[in-house]
Design a protein around this motif. Structure first.
Motif, PDB file in Angstrom:
ATOM      1  N   ARG B  11       1.066  -1.402   0.026  1.00  0.00           N
ATOM      2  CA  ARG B  11      -0.004   0.116  -0.103  1.00  0.00           C
ATOM      3  C   ARG B  11       0.842   1.270  -0.068  1.00  0.00           C
ATOM      4  N   LEU B  12       1.957   1.142   0.774  1.00  0.00           N
ATOM      5  CA  LEU B  12       2.853   2.294   0.820  1.00  0.00           C
ATOM      6  C   LEU B  12       3.508   2.514  -0.517  1.00  0.00           C
ATOM      7  N   GLY B  13       3.969   1.475  -1.275  1.00  0.00           N
ATOM      8  CA  GLY B  13       4.336   1.491  -2.727  1.00  0.00           C
ATOM      9  C   GLY B  13       3.164   2.166  -3.714  1.00  0.00           C
ATOM     10  N   ARG B  14       2.120   1.771  -3.497  1.00  0.00           N
ATOM     11  CA  ARG B  14       0.976   2.332  -4.274  1.00  0.00           C
ATOM     12  C   ARG B  14       0.829   3.752  -4.038  1.00  0.00           C
ATOM     13  N   ASP B  15       0.916   4.364  -2.912  1.00  0.00           N
ATOM     14  CA  ASP B  15       0.592   5.772  -2.556  1.00  0.00           C
ATOM     15  C   ASP B  15       1.678   6.646  -2.909  1.00  0.00           C
ATOM     16  N   THR B  16       2.808   6.162  -3.008  1.00  0.00           N
ATOM     17  CA  THR B  16       3.866   6.780  -3.215  1.00  0.00           C
ATOM     18  C   THR B  16       4.721   7.015  -4.320  1.00  0.00           C
ATOM     19  N   VAL B  17       5.704   7.884  -4.416  1.00  0.00           N
ATOM     20  CA  VAL B  17       6.927   7.867  -5.423  1.00  0.00           C
ATOM     21  C   VAL B  17       8.213   7.847  -4.617  1.00  0.00           C
ATOM     22  N   LYS B  18       9.024   6.928  -5.013  1.00  0.00           N
ATOM     23  CA  LYS B  18      10.230   6.962  -4.325  1.00  0.00           C
ATOM     24  C   LYS B  18      11.120   8.087  -4.785  1.00  0.00           C
ATOM     25  N   LEU B  19      11.680   8.851  -3.945  1.00  0.00           N
ATOM     26  CA  LEU B  19      12.402  10.019  -4.154  1.00  0.00           C
ATOM     27  C   LEU B  19      13.969   9.574  -3.872  1.00  0.00           C
ATOM     28  N   ALA B  20      14.328   8.503  -3.006  1.00  0.00           N
ATOM     29  CA  ALA B  20      15.826   8.739  -2.795  1.00  0.00           C
ATOM     30  C   ALA B  20      15.932   7.354  -1.825  1.00  0.00           C
ATOM     31  N   ASP B  21      17.180   6.870  -1.761  1.00  0.00           N
ATOM     32  CA  ASP B  21      17.547   5.801  -0.751  1.00  0.00           C
ATOM     33  C   ASP B  21      18.534   6.499   0.250  1.00  0.00           C
ATOM     34  N   TRP B  22      18.250   6.616   1.579  1.00  0.00           N
ATOM     35  CA  TRP B  22      19.047   7.153   2.378  1.00  0.00           C
ATOM     36  C   TRP B  22      19.521   5.903   3.305  1.00  0.00           C
ATOM     37  N   PRO B  23      20.645   6.621   4.023  1.00  0.00           N
ATOM     38  CA  PRO B  23      21.502   5.204   4.890  1.00  0.00           C
ATOM     39  C   PRO B  23      20.279   4.197   5.450  1.00  0.00           C
ATOM     40  N   LEU B  24      19.523   4.711   6.054  1.00  0.00           N
ATOM     41  CA  LEU B  24      18.605   3.758   6.771  1.00  0.00           C
ATOM     42  C   LEU B  24      17.299   3.563   5.980  1.00  0.00           C
ATOM     43  N   SER B  25      16.773   4.742   5.461  1.00  0.00           N
ATOM     44  CA  SER B  25      15.383   4.766   5.122  1.00  0.00           C
ATOM     45  C   SER B  25      15.113   4.945   3.469  1.00  0.00           C
ATOM     46  N   ILE B  39       7.659  10.530   3.229  1.00  0.00           N
ATOM     47  CA  ILE B  39       7.467   9.482   4.314  1.00  0.00           C
ATOM     48  C   ILE B  39       8.931   8.580   4.211  1.00  0.00           C
ATOM     49  N   LEU B  40       9.633   8.499   5.567  1.00  0.00           N
ATOM     50  CA  LEU B  40      10.637   7.658   5.763  1.00  0.00           C
ATOM     51  C   LEU B  40      10.393   6.202   6.001  1.00  0.00           C
ATOM     52  N   VAL B  41      10.765   5.158   5.437  1.00  0.00           N
ATOM     53  CA  VAL B  41      10.615   3.950   5.698  1.00  0.00           C
ATOM     54  C   VAL B  41      11.893   3.253   5.882  1.00  0.00           C
ATOM     55  N   PRO B  42      12.351   3.051   7.139  1.00  0.00           N
ATOM     56  CA  PRO B  42      13.693   2.094   7.358  1.00  0.00           C
ATOM     57  C   PRO B  42      13.391   0.891   6.850  1.00  0.00           C
ATOM     58  N   ARG B  43      14.469   0.465   6.117  1.00  0.00           N
ATOM     59  CA  ARG B  43      14.516  -0.667   5.463  1.00  0.00           C
ATOM     60  C   ARG B  43      14.946  -1.821   6.529  1.00  0.00           C
ATOM     61  N   CYS B  44      13.826  -2.334   7.487  1.00  0.00           N
ATOM     62  CA  CYS B  44      14.135  -3.072   8.634  1.00  0.00           C
ATOM     63  C   CYS B  44      12.908  -3.901   8.497  1.00  0.00           C
ATOM     64  N   ALA B  45      13.154  -5.139   8.226  1.00  0.00           N
ATOM     65  CA  ALA B  45      12.063  -6.030   8.022  1.00  0.00           C
ATOM     66  C   ALA B  45      11.347  -6.211   9.539  1.00  0.00           C
ATOM     67  N   GLY B  46       9.885  -6.538   9.508  1.00  0.00           N
ATOM     68  CA  GLY B  46       9.231  -6.983  10.756  1.00  0.00           C
ATOM     69  C   GLY B  46       9.331  -5.752  12.027  1.00  0.00           C
ATOM     70  N   VAL B  47       9.528  -4.491  11.608  1.00  0.00           N
ATOM     71  CA  VAL B  47       9.465  -3.800  12.518  1.00  0.00           C
ATOM     72  C   VAL B  47       8.408  -2.657  12.434  1.00  0.00           C
ATOM     73  N   SER B  48       7.540  -2.602  13.501  1.00  0.00           N
ATOM     74  CA  SER B  48       6.519  -1.531  13.402  1.00  0.00           C
ATOM     75  C   SER B  48       6.616  -0.455  14.452  1.00  0.00           C
ATOM     76  N   GLU B 137      19.153  14.553  -2.600  1.00  0.00           N
ATOM     77  CA  GLU B 137      20.257  13.975  -2.860  1.00  0.00           C
ATOM     78  C   GLU B 137      21.395  14.809  -2.502  1.00  0.00           C
ATOM     79  N   MET B 138      21.392  15.936  -1.824  1.00  0.00           N
ATOM     80  CA  MET B 138      22.209  16.671  -1.237  1.00  0.00           C
ATOM     81  C   MET B 138      22.811  15.560   0.046  1.00  0.00           C
ATOM     82  N   ARG B 139      23.931  15.907   0.467  1.00  0.00           N
ATOM     83  CA  ARG B 139      24.535  15.159   1.633  1.00  0.00           C
ATOM     84  C   ARG B 139      23.313  15.430   2.620  1.00  0.00           C
ATOM     85  N   TRP B 140      23.051  14.237   3.231  1.00  0.00           N
ATOM     86  CA  TRP B 140      21.855  14.253   4.251  1.00  0.00           C
ATOM     87  C   TRP B 140      22.223  14.748   5.521  1.00  0.00           C
ATOM     88  N   ASP B 141      23.420  14.515   5.987  1.00  0.00           N
ATOM     89  CA  ASP B 141      23.808  14.925   7.434  1.00  0.00           C
ATOM     90  C   ASP B 141      24.925  16.049   7.386  1.00  0.00           C
TER      91      ASP B 141
END
Lengths: 141, 141
Positions: B11-25, B39-48, B137-141
């Motif tokens: 559902r998140l995939g359907r409702d959004t367009v990907k902008l970037a991959d950051w270190p975590l999200s 929206i930031l989605v951490p790439r961690c499986a099984g975490v809510s 895409e600017m340096r994020w930190d």
């Protein structure tokens, strides 16, 4: 801004009962019997966004929020925790922690602006405050 | 859970367009023209819940969130930023960042569950994505 200039927003003060003072934040129970709902208010004057805190205070807020969230979910066995910094009505930075149940009145919507507050009875409020004061006085980190 | 098991909620995939991959999200633009909403989605499986992340990932999420919030408020000159992890509908941990204006349709209420989504026109979506990809895409930190 300096911590000594901090003064809790009047509306937040009216709507809540103070549970504890943590290193960064006041810990406030929202007087709404519909959901277990606790608010962290960093004692930093003039701040309305998380990114306006110093980096050290951002990290402290995160640690307090994580501790509080875990504690609330463990005490109330909720289905989901809602964490949010909105501040559209009260500008002073405050971070909501609301334990949600699939059976609660607003589920699966957000709690904000949905159903008017239903205050605790005097007795229930006392009970809830006592319980949460007890657990929130545990070493928070 | 391991990062390699991560799969974005459908559902998140359907409702959004990907902008970037950051270190975590993954950084996702919500396809709702009513508010700048990322929206930031951490790439961690099984975490809510945020507190289910490792401490290092919690801190990384905070840094990404602070960077994103500041960036969005500076690009769109909003009146208030709303940051929230709700997850009552989509269980996969995701952190909303919504730029709010006193003139927007849901003000001062929350955006969630308030007004049905109004998707961007194809042209506007392309514009918004281009702008936000550029800045994210600017340096994020």
């Amino acid at each position: 801004m300096e911590q000594q200039d901090f003064k809790l927003d009047e509306r937040l003060g009216r709507d809540t009962v103070k549970l504890a003072d943590w290193p960064l934040s006041e810990v406030l129970l929202m007087n709404d019997s519909q959901y277990p709902w606790v608010i962290l208010v960093p004692r930093c004057a003039g701040v309305s966004e998380i990114y306006e805190l110093s980096e050290a205070d951002q990290q402290l807020l995160l640690r307090e929020s994580v501790f509080l969230g875990r504690l609330l979910m463990s005490v109330f066995s909720g289905d989901k925790l809602n964490v949010g910094a909105l501040g559209n009505v009260v500008n002073q930075l405050h971070l909501h922690h609301v334990v949600r149940f699939e059976s609660d009145i607003a589920w699966p919507g957000p709690v904000w602006g949905k159903h008017p507050v239903v205050q605790y009875s005097e007795e229930k409020l006392e009970e809830q405050v006592k319980l949460l004061r007890h657990v929130s006085e545990m070493r928070w980190d």
